[in-house]
Design an enzyme around this catalytic site. Structure first.
Site, mmCIF file in Angstrom:
data_model
loop_
_atom_site.group_PDB
_atom_site.id
_atom_site.type_symbol
_atom_site.label_atom_id
_atom_site.label_comp_id
_atom_site.label_asym_id
_atom_site.label_seq_id
_atom_site.Cartn_x
_atom_site.Cartn_y
_atom_site.Cartn_z
ATOM 1 N NE ARG A 42 4.717 1.440 0.315
ATOM 2 C CZ ARG A 42 5.181 1.783 1.525
ATOM 3 N NH1 ARG A 42 6.347 2.373 1.647
ATOM 4 N NH2 ARG A 42 4.477 1.550 2.615
ATOM 5 C CE LYS A 96 11.924 -4.856 -1.632
ATOM 6 N NZ LYS A 96 12.727 -6.073 -1.825
ATOM 7 C CG ASN A 126 -0.850 2.604 3.440
ATOM 8 O OD1 ASN A 126 -1.629 2.512 2.508
ATOM 9 N ND2 ASN A 126 0.365 3.113 3.294
ATOM 10 N N GLY A 127 -2.954 -0.185 6.423
ATOM 11 C CA GLY A 127 -3.096 -0.815 7.732
ATOM 12 C C GLY A 127 -4.376 -1.622 7.842
ATOM 13 C CG HIS A 131 14.520 -37.929 11.104
ATOM 14 N ND1 HIS A 131 14.384 -38.969 12.000
ATOM 15 C CD2 HIS A 131 15.835 -37.618 11.072
ATOM 16 C CE1 HIS A 131 15.574 -39.275 12.499
ATOM 17 N NE2 HIS A 131 16.474 -38.468 11.948
ATOM 18 C CD GLU A 177 9.998 -14.226 -1.763
ATOM 19 O OE1 GLU A 177 9.598 -13.327 -1.012
ATOM 20 O OE2 GLU A 177 11.186 -14.308 -2.134
ATOM 21 C CD GLU A 200 16.343 -15.604 1.108
ATOM 22 O OE1 GLU A 200 16.237 -14.685 0.274
ATOM 23 O OE2 GLU A 200 15.522 -15.758 2.042
ATOM 24 C CB CYS A 237 -0.964 0.035 1.177
ATOM 25 S SG CYS A 237 -2.112 -1.332 1.267
ATOM 26 C CD1 TRP A 270 -0.381 -6.735 -1.938
ATOM 27 C CD2 TRP A 270 -1.036 -7.090 0.169
ATOM 28 N NE1 TRP A 270 -0.100 -8.046 -1.626
ATOM 29 C CE2 TRP A 270 -0.493 -8.292 -0.344
ATOM 30 C CE3 TRP A 270 -1.522 -7.075 1.482
ATOM 31 C CZ2 TRP A 270 -0.414 -9.456 0.416
ATOM 32 C CZ3 TRP A 270 -1.442 -8.230 2.239
ATOM 33 C CH2 TRP A 270 -0.891 -9.409 1.701
ATOM 34 C CE LYS A 303 14.860 -13.699 -2.236
ATOM 35 N NZ LYS A 303 13.934 -13.920 -1.137
#
Length: 610
Positions: free
Chosen positions: A27, A605, A100-101, A506, A490, A483, A2, A75, A487
């Site tokens: 963002r 973002k 925003n929020g 396991h 995403e 990570e 946002c 968003w 990636k």
């Protein structure tokens, strides 16, 4: 996620608001809109579930203009990404709000407002703000906003305009960033200084609970007093040069690719000015703080959390200090045991991550007063709220999937490790020189990894046909496997999971068959022979191995063993090299699959809501 833009000026602000939204696109968003108070003092609004470029065309076609206005990239949280839910949200053709929020008590407020005759046209929590301000409006927008926000629970940054006061915009913040930009016969509000690049360099960063009122001639900040009436307060003006985030891509196809290749420079910049291992690089009070602490608590989310997990290995092995790493979004919702002798280290690219800020506040409320921010934005709330800080110099990162922010965080955390080790008598002068030499050589070592891009592209051709993947690592390379999996999922939308390689038998081994690719992070360290045994387990079940090995590792490729050889093993700093290779694998796999690499679906973002 946002973005807010607002302006009150003596000129048409439409192009300024639209350009501000364009600068905020990085963002992440799934709808956008603008509301202007036109020449006839009526609200004119345009909204779309497409990109800002489409909104710009719509505004031009409809001939919208105004000297006062608000704009937003949304968003979706409450309500699907549909035009009716896009901001600005309007109440009775008079009040327009961008937000925003998340408003936690919106359901009860909605019931109250409906009982008073208000009708809701959207599915958003934001609409209760617009109607509440309208309900309280008695000729003074500042007072109405102050009374309305006193009823709200949750986090918000808002900007509001009203047809009854056509030259005024009022903003407020609680838990979501908002900045005031000061100009000549015009003033602005925005969620990010980046939005005002080229418009002004004079900013006031609103503090928690601040309410701002701007007109073309004035810019004021208030706090709600005990009687609910806003009282003026003073805030320092800062000069910030907001660089344009629309830098040329040059030879690169996407910002993510460009940012991967910027990592040697980003790490060099992050280390610039570090003449030696001295506590003062973290702040003038750092030495006194570091000598008192006996344990470390790292708080972070997402990619930054994986940076923290990597640092745990360094801090405990090199500095000899116990270290815990907590997912910030979980930390404050469990009963934990606080330790006053802890250093709370908060890691964030933006410094505005809601979960990390809330976790920091929770730790402070428990009596842990020694805090350190590792952050890429010097003006962020995280830096402001921490006792100490280290600013990484990754530069603006536009791609949603973090790359250079992650590796610069690792560089900063390694510096922290060395400073703590030296203060606690675990780092000799010779070791200090050797480790700093290795750290300063990382940019050159990364160039050798980036040179492997053509080979990684060939690997991605095979990998792009897969739907699931396992990532394996051992020791401090397990977080790098995490990570790498993040990636890949995403940006390529391939389902990927990461495990410590020793855990393969396991449970995860049940998934391995001839169609299951297994990515192995295989540095030539003390755990390599153990890792080879795990690889043999995969091969025995017909699994396909993609091994990222150091050049001197005796790992032989084969029909279903694809080996990509990195430079020589780089000791404690090996994770920084290996993760860059995994970033390239994810990028080229996504490229082949045709996804929106820089703006992956459903992601943002800057995660400024819980």
């Amino acid at each position: 996620m946002c973005g807010i833009m607002a302006a009150a000026s003596c000129r048409d602000v439409t192009p300024i608001l639209l350009e501000g939204l364009r600068r905020l696109e990085y963002r992440g968003y799934d709808s956008c809109g603008i509301a202007l108070i036109g020449p006839g003092q009526e609200l004119e609004r345009a909204r779309t579930v497409r990109r800002v470029a489409d909104l710009t065309r719509q505004v031009q076609e409809e001939g919208l203009a105004g000297r006062t206005g608000i704009a937003h990239t949304r968003w979706a949280t409450h309500g699907a990404p549909e035009v009716r839910n896009a901001h600005p949200i309007v109440s009775n053709g008079m009040i327009a709000v961008v937000h925003n929020g998340i408003i936690e008590n919106y359901s009860e407020l909605k019931r109250e407002l409906e009982s008073r005759g208000y009708q809701f046209a959207s599915q958003t929590d934001t609409e209760v703000i617009a109607h509440l301000i309208h309900f309280y409006y008695e000729g003074d927008l500042l007072s109405a906003v102050s009374r309305a926000v006193s009823r709200l629970r949750g986090s918000f940054g808002i900007a509001v305009c009203c047809t009854k006061e056509p030259h005024v915009v009022v903003g407020a913040r609680r838990g979501s960033p908002l900045v005031m930009g000061l100009g000549e016969k015009e003033n602005f509000l925005a969620s990010d200084v980046m939005a005002l690049s080229g418009v002004t360099e004079r900013f006031v960063f609103l503090e928690e609970g601040d309410i701002a009122r701007i007109t073309p001639e004035s810019a004021e900040i208030f706090r709600a007093a005990g009687d609910g009436k806003p009282e003026p307060v003073s805030r320092r003006i800062k000069v910030v040069t907001a660089h344009d985030n629309n830098v040329a891509l040059g030879p690169y196809r996407h910002y993510m690719q460009k940012e991967i290749f910027e990592q040697p420079r980003a790490i060099a910049d992050t280390l610039e000015g570090v003449a030696g291992i001295v506590p003062s690089i973290f702040g003038p009070e750092a030495e006194g703080v570091f000598r008192r602490i006996r344990r470390i608590l790292i708080l972070a989310c997402g990619t930054s959390y994986y940076a923290g997990l990597t640092a745990k290995y360094w801090i405990e092995a090199i500095a000899g200090i116990p270290c815990e790493v907590e997912i910030a979004s979980e930390y404050r919702y469990r009963i934990s045991i606080p330790h006053e002798d802890s250093l709370v280290v908060c890691v964030s690219q933006s410094g505005e991550t809601s979960d990390t800020l809330s976790a920091l506040a929770h730790a402070q409320s428990l009596g842990m007063k020694h805090t350190l921010a590792i952050c890429n934005v010097a003006t962020s709330a995280l830096v402001h709220n921490c006792e100490l800080h280290y600013i990484t110099r990754a530069g603006v990162e536009i791609g949603v999937a973090s790359t250079k922010a992650f590796t610069t965080q690792l560089a900063a955390l390694y510096l922290l490790t060395l400073v703590l080790a030296k203060l606690h008598g675990r780092l000799s002068l010779a070791e200090e020189e050797q480790r700093m030499k290795a750290l300063r050589h990382i940019p050159s070592a990364l160039q050798a990894v980036l040179a492997l891009e053509p080979q990684i592209m060939a690997t991605a051709d095979i990998f792009a046909t897969k739907q699931d993947a396992l990532f394996l690592g051992r020791g401090m390379h397990y977080p790098i496997a995490l990570e790498g999996a993040l990636k890949l999922k995403e940006i390529s939308y391939i389902h990927a999971e990461a495990y410590p390689a020793g855990e393969l038998k396991h449970g995860p081994l049940a998934l391995v068959d001839s169609s299951m690719p297994v990515v192995v992070v295989a540095p030539n360290d003390s755990l390599l022979e153990k890792l080879k045994g795990n690889m043999a387990e995969v091969s025995a079940r017909g699994g396909e191995l993609y091994v990222f090995a150091d050049g001197d590792s005796a790992i032989v490729g084969g029909e279903k063993v694809h080996v990509l050889r990195l430079p020589e093993h780089y000791g404690d700093l090996s994770p920084i090299l290996h993760v860059v290779a995994l970033q390239l694998l994810a990028y080229h796999t996504a490229l082949i699959r045709g996804t929106d690499v820089d703006k992956p679906r459903n992601l943002a973002k800057s995660v400024t809501v819980e």
